[in-house]
Design an enzyme around this catalytic site. Structure first.
Site: not given
Ligand code: IPM
Ligand code: MG
Length: 367
Positions: A230, A148, A254, A258, A198
């Site tokens: 993974d 990032y 990240d 999710d 990894k």
């Molecule tokens: C998160 C989001 C952010 C990230 C985006 C919106 C930049 O997906 O906070 O997980 O990738 O960190």
């Molecule tokens: Mg995210």
């Protein structure tokens, strides 16, 4: 003694941001009423709408307000694909607002609870035999390093082909500080730390693991288990209950967080805390969901949960934080849900965003 007054910068964000923030503020007011601690709220623009209104996703006045605040409560940001295209790439709310916010306060430690108590179990797509007694994982994501924030390069190579290069940078101090946070969290919980890496491919993970080995002796009571990223994705789906605290670099975090939202049944159930040395901010882990904005159908859990994390981690108000978690469980436990989450079990109490917030605030007051 707890301080009696805190200033909170409130950045409502885009899409469903303002409506779920409104509910989180209701809950804050309930805590205020119960505890006598005063929260001074300072609203400021941030995100895609802020760009259209002020010419910047993270306007100067917002920076000043955040600088002066004790903590920052931030709603989700981001625009629809069509709207985003109207903004230069560098200025889009993620690159022009969110990453600079993380960078400004060096909020390196991102706590993302993947929490599925029995009252929420019916939202999960996993079978009851997989969920067992419920999921309770704390993902600790490094938030200001790696891909990032690494070097970027773009151009045309000797063969006349367009290319791009992004580097995954970490130094040992960046790794060490997130490791300490993760070990301390593991110590507070089940004393097991899953290290996600990894190292079979990435040198960044080799250094990551080296630093971990150096630090581990300081926490002899914490058992470290290694898992390759993974494989971690698969194991999270097959047997999430084997995990408690997990530590990982930015990009892995990240993606896996999710996945965590998927285990719960919705990203709407994912609050988070972004902790820096001087200042911390709190936000849902999800995006702004512009497709369901302004219809009163979004569940405010992620924002309310972020308030609970703020009370605990920035203000030392542990009891009040616990009361919020309990209130959320009570409301879900009584069968209430919002249209976005629905009720896969066919439950009867589908209510609007604001009614849901009222119920949680009411439960906090009644506790
Ligand atoms: C998160 C989001 C952010 C990230 C985006 C919106 C930049 O997906 O906070 O997980 O990738 O960190
Ligand atoms: Mg995210």
């Amino acid at each position: 003694m707890t301080k009696k007054s805190f200033t909170i910068a409130v950045l409502e964000g885009d899409g469903i941001g303002p409506e779920i923030t409104r509910e989180a503020v209701k809950v804050l007011k309930a805590v205020e009423q119960k505890s006598g601690v005063v929260f001074e709220l300072k609203y400021a623009p941030f995100g895609g709408q802020a760009y259209f209104d002020t010419g910047a996703s993270f306007p100067e006045e917002t920076k000043a307000l955040c600088d002066a605040a004790d903590a920052i409560l931030k709603g989700p940001i981001g625009l629809s694909h069509e709207q985003s295209k109207k903004i230069p790439v560098e200025e889009q709310p993620e690159r022009g607002g969110l990453l600079p916010l993380r960078r400004r306060y060096m909020t390196y430690a991102n706590f993302r609870p993947v929490y599925l108590p029995p009252e929420l179990a019916h939202f999960s797509p996993l079978k009851p035999r997989v969920i067992e007694g419920g999921i309770d994982i704390m993902m600790v994501r490094e938030l200001v390093g790696g891909l990032y924030f690494g070097g970027k390069e773009q151009g045309v190579n000797a063969q006349g082909r367009r290319y791009v290069k992004e580097s995954l940078d970490y130094d040992e101090d960046q790794i060490a500080r997130i490791m300490h946070v993760a070990f301390k969290e593991a110590r507070k919980r089940k004393k097991v730390l899953h290290n996600v890496h990894k190292s079979n491919v990435l040198m960044s993970s080799v250094l990551w693991n080296e630093i971990l080995e150096e630090i581990a002796p300081e926490y002899p009571d914490v058992e470290v288990r290694h898992v390759i990223v993974d494989a971690a994705a698969t194991l999270l789906c097959l047997k999430p209950t084997q995990f408690d605290v997990m530590v990982m670099e930015n990009m892995f975090g990240d993606i896996l967080s999710d996945l965590g939202g998927g285990l719960l049944g919705s990203l709407g159930l994912m609050p988070s805390a972004c902790i820096g040395e001087q200042k911390s901010y709190y936000e849902p882990s999800h995006g702004s969901a512009p497709d369901i904005a302004n219809q009163g159908i979004a569940n405010p859990y992620s924002m309310i949960g972020s308030v609970a994390l703020m009370l605990e981690k920035s203000f030392g108000m542990d009891e009040e934080a616990k009361a919020i978690w309990a209130a959320i469980r009570d409301v879900f436990g009584a069968g209430y849900t919002t249209p976005d989450l629905g009720d896969p079990e066919g439950g009867q109490h589908v209510i609007e965003t604001s009614a849901f917030g009222d119920r949680v605030a009411g439960a906090v007051l009644g506790a």
